[in-house]
Design a protein around this motif. Structure first.
Motif, PDB file in Angstrom:
ATOM      1  N   LEU A   1       0.842  -1.198   0.000  1.00  0.00           N
ATOM      2  CA  LEU A   1       0.000   0.000   0.000  1.00  0.00           C
ATOM      3  C   LEU A   1       0.874   1.244   0.000  1.00  0.00           C
ATOM      4  N   ASP A   2       0.463   2.254  -0.769  1.00  0.00           N
ATOM      5  CA  ASP A   2       1.235   3.492  -0.814  1.00  0.00           C
ATOM      6  C   ASP A   2       0.998   4.309   0.457  1.00  0.00           C
ATOM      7  N   PRO A   3       1.920   5.224   0.804  1.00  0.00           N
ATOM      8  CA  PRO A   3       1.818   5.968   2.059  1.00  0.00           C
ATOM      9  C   PRO A   3       0.508   6.741   2.229  1.00  0.00           C
ATOM     10  N   ALA A   4       0.003   7.364   1.158  1.00  0.00           N
ATOM     11  CA  ALA A   4      -1.230   8.136   1.264  1.00  0.00           C
ATOM     12  C   ALA A   4      -2.422   7.238   1.605  1.00  0.00           C
ATOM     13  N   THR A   5      -2.482   6.068   0.971  1.00  0.00           N
ATOM     14  CA  THR A   5      -3.571   5.129   1.250  1.00  0.00           C
ATOM     15  C   THR A   5      -3.482   4.608   2.677  1.00  0.00           C
ATOM     16  N   VAL A   6      -2.270   4.300   3.121  1.00  0.00           N
ATOM     17  CA  VAL A   6      -2.079   3.822   4.499  1.00  0.00           C
ATOM     18  C   VAL A   6      -2.546   4.874   5.498  1.00  0.00           C
ATOM     19  N   GLN A   7      -2.137   6.116   5.271  1.00  0.00           N
ATOM     20  CA  GLN A   7      -2.532   7.179   6.184  1.00  0.00           C
ATOM     21  C   GLN A   7      -4.042   7.344   6.219  1.00  0.00           C
ATOM     22  N   ARG A   8      -4.688   7.311   5.068  1.00  0.00           N
ATOM     23  CA  ARG A   8      -6.136   7.463   5.007  1.00  0.00           C
ATOM     24  C   ARG A   8      -6.840   6.335   5.766  1.00  0.00           C
ATOM     25  N   LEU A   9      -6.365   5.114   5.589  1.00  0.00           N
ATOM     26  CA  LEU A   9      -6.995   3.978   6.266  1.00  0.00           C
ATOM     27  C   LEU A   9      -6.825   4.069   7.775  1.00  0.00           C
ATOM     28  N   LEU A  10      -5.649   4.472   8.226  1.00  0.00           N
ATOM     29  CA  LEU A  10      -5.412   4.581   9.663  1.00  0.00           C
ATOM     30  C   LEU A  10      -6.227   5.713  10.280  1.00  0.00           C
ATOM     31  N   VAL A  11      -6.316   6.828   9.575  1.00  0.00           N
ATOM     32  CA  VAL A  11      -7.135   7.941  10.072  1.00  0.00           C
ATOM     33  C   VAL A  11      -8.609   7.547  10.087  1.00  0.00           C
ATOM     34  N   GLN A  12      -9.050   6.860   9.048  1.00  0.00           N
ATOM     35  CA  GLN A  12     -10.451   6.419   8.994  1.00  0.00           C
ATOM     36  C   GLN A  12     -10.780   5.525  10.186  1.00  0.00           C
ATOM     37  N   ALA A  13      -9.894   4.607  10.511  1.00  0.00           N
ATOM     38  CA  ALA A  13     -10.124   3.734  11.655  1.00  0.00           C
ATOM     39  C   ALA A  13     -10.152   4.531  12.955  1.00  0.00           C
ATOM     40  N   PHE A  14      -9.304   5.553  13.037  1.00  0.00           N
ATOM     41  CA  PHE A  14      -9.213   6.356  14.258  1.00  0.00           C
ATOM     42  C   PHE A  14     -10.476   7.174  14.503  1.00  0.00           C
ATOM     43  N   ILE A  15     -10.998   7.817  13.456  1.00  0.00           N
ATOM     44  CA  ILE A  15     -12.142   8.712  13.657  1.00  0.00           C
ATOM     45  C   ILE A  15     -13.475   7.974  13.638  1.00  0.00           C
ATOM     46  N   GLY A  16     -13.469   6.702  13.230  1.00  0.00           N
ATOM     47  CA  GLY A  16     -14.724   5.979  13.068  1.00  0.00           C
ATOM     48  C   GLY A  16     -15.578   5.913  14.317  1.00  0.00           C
ATOM     49  N   ASP A  17     -14.942   5.887  15.495  1.00  0.00           N
ATOM     50  CA  ASP A  17     -15.706   5.793  16.741  1.00  0.00           C
ATOM     51  C   ASP A  17     -16.686   6.946  16.920  1.00  0.00           C
ATOM     52  N   ALA A  18     -16.346   8.116  16.373  1.00  0.00           N
ATOM     53  CA  ALA A  18     -17.199   9.285  16.582  1.00  0.00           C
ATOM     54  C   ALA A  18     -18.568   9.123  15.935  1.00  0.00           C
ATOM     55  N   PHE A  19     -18.640   8.308  14.873  1.00  0.00           N
ATOM     56  CA  PHE A  19     -19.891   8.170  14.136  1.00  0.00           C
ATOM     57  C   PHE A  19     -20.498   6.773  14.262  1.00  0.00           C
ATOM     58  N   VAL A  20     -19.986   5.969  15.178  1.00  0.00           N
ATOM     59  CA  VAL A  20     -20.435   4.581  15.261  1.00  0.00           C
ATOM     60  C   VAL A  20     -21.909   4.477  15.653  1.00  0.00           C
ATOM     61  N   SER A  21     -22.445   5.464  16.348  1.00  0.00           N
ATOM     62  CA  SER A  21     -23.840   5.420  16.777  1.00  0.00           C
ATOM     63  C   SER A  21     -24.805   5.990  15.745  1.00  0.00           C
ATOM     64  N   LEU A  22     -24.276   6.451  14.619  1.00  0.00           N
ATOM     65  CA  LEU A  22     -25.112   7.021  13.566  1.00  0.00           C
ATOM     66  C   LEU A  22     -25.596   5.904  12.647  1.00  0.00           C
ATOM     67  N   ALA A  23     -26.891   5.601  12.726  1.00  0.00           N
ATOM     68  CA  ALA A  23     -27.447   4.468  11.980  1.00  0.00           C
ATOM     69  C   ALA A  23     -27.676   4.778  10.511  1.00  0.00           C
ATOM     70  N   ASP A  24     -27.881   6.038  10.166  1.00  0.00           N
ATOM     71  CA  ASP A  24     -28.137   6.433   8.783  1.00  0.00           C
ATOM     72  C   ASP A  24     -26.853   6.265   7.970  1.00  0.00           C
ATOM     73  N   GLU A  25     -26.801   5.256   7.117  1.00  0.00           N
ATOM     74  CA  GLU A  25     -25.574   4.939   6.389  1.00  0.00           C
ATOM     75  C   GLU A  25     -25.145   6.055   5.441  1.00  0.00           C
ATOM     76  N   ALA A  26     -26.119   6.698   4.812  1.00  0.00           N
ATOM     77  CA  ALA A  26     -25.784   7.778   3.880  1.00  0.00           C
ATOM     78  C   ALA A  26     -25.149   8.958   4.619  1.00  0.00           C
ATOM     79  N   GLU A  27     -25.725   9.328   5.754  1.00  0.00           N
ATOM     80  CA  GLU A  27     -25.163  10.432   6.542  1.00  0.00           C
ATOM     81  C   GLU A  27     -23.821  10.041   7.140  1.00  0.00           C
ATOM     82  N   HIS A  28     -23.702   8.803   7.568  1.00  0.00           N
ATOM     83  CA  HIS A  28     -22.436   8.310   8.099  1.00  0.00           C
ATOM     84  C   HIS A  28     -21.329   8.452   7.055  1.00  0.00           C
ATOM     85  N   GLU A  29     -21.622   8.038   5.835  1.00  0.00           N
ATOM     86  CA  GLU A  29     -20.637   8.126   4.757  1.00  0.00           C
ATOM     87  C   GLU A  29     -20.322   9.575   4.412  1.00  0.00           C
ATOM     88  N   ARG A  30     -21.348  10.424   4.419  1.00  0.00           N
ATOM     89  CA  ARG A  30     -21.142  11.834   4.076  1.00  0.00           C
ATOM     90  C   ARG A  30     -20.205  12.512   5.084  1.00  0.00           C
TER      91      ARG A  30
END
Length: 254
Positions: free
Chosen positions: A211-240
């Motif tokens: 994996l290239d560095p930019a992709t790795v960073q994005r994946l790690l950041v995505q995993a880190f911030i995911g907890d903030a939206f874990v209770s949001l059931a609306d998938e479209a809003e979650h993705e947005r």
């Protein structure tokens, strides 16, 4: 504002503005400090707000939320402003009410992005949960000032705050100020705050598998911030909200 009262700009002596960008506050203007949106949620009903805030100019978003018996309110916010951007929420919970807050501050430059909450448990059996993630680089700053107040009659309160900051460069900063004011004796109140850097072992592991560095960073950041939206059931809003946060990484020179 009460008739005859005079608004003045806050200073860092005010605890709620302790880490604010005072130049940004001044550019907002004193009139902006008197603009609140009132949200009243009747007994047994629920309200969810999903927001993406931030632009190239200072922004201030202030909410006063009143929850009647058994009511629920949830706020999910991505704060990616390129200038001073503040979201402030004051909440009062009646018996059996619930308040959920999930927020992400993210960005570089020299901007300050912050959440300020005051959650008042006024009656018994109410619950609240606040999860905030901050990701910053360059000299960007992410702040969370969260106050929980538990009234004397608010027995069986269950309130939590969880803040984690991720600094992608040495010049960035993250600040958390959790405050508890408890007058009841049969309660559960907890808060936690940590600030760190990307997991270098995880970064190395992923890059070693092509994996290239930019992709790795994005994946790690995505995993880190995911907890903030874990209770949001609306998938479209979650993705947005998630896409808006991760979009701030695009073009960042890290």
């Amino acid at each position: 504002m009460a008739e005859g009262a005079t608004l003045t700009l806050p200073t860092r002596r005010d605890e709620a503005w302790r880490y604010a960008d005072m130049d940004g506050v001044a550019r907002l203007g004193v009139e902006a400090l008197d603009v609140w949106q009132a949200i009243d949620v009747p007994a047994g009903e629920s309200v969810t707000r999903c927001m993406i805030v931030g632009s190239e100019a200072p922004e201030l978003h202030r909410f006063r939320v009143t929850l009647d018996e058994g009511a629920r309110a949830a706020f999910f916010v991505t704060n990616a402003g390129q200038d001073y951007t503040r979201v402030e929420v004051e909440v009062r919970l009646a018996k059996g009410a619930h308040f959920e807050f999930g927020g992400v501050t993210i960005g570089g430059g020299d901007a300050t992005r912050e959440f300020v909450t005051q959650v008042t448990h006024a009656e018994p059996d109410a619950t609240s949960n606040q999860t905030v993630r901050a990701v910053h680089w360059n000299t960007g700053t992410g702040n969370f000032l969260g106050e929980i107040k538990v009234a004397r009659d608010a027995q069986k309160t269950d309130a939590t705050q969880d803040f984690k900051g991720l600094l992608l460069e040495a010049g960035a900063s993250a600040n958390a100020v959790p405050q508890l004011e408890i007058f009841a004796d049969d309660v559960k109140c907890a808060h936690g705050a940590t600030v760190g850097e990307l997991d270098e072992s995880a970064r190395y592991y992923m890059m070693a598998r092509g994996l290239d560095p930019a992709t790795v960073q994005r994946l790690l950041v995505q995993a880190f911030i995911g907890d903030a939206f874990v209770s949001l059931a609306d998938e479209a809003e979650h993705e947005r909200l998630l896409d808006a946060a991760l979009g701030a990484l695009e073009g960042a020179r890290l």
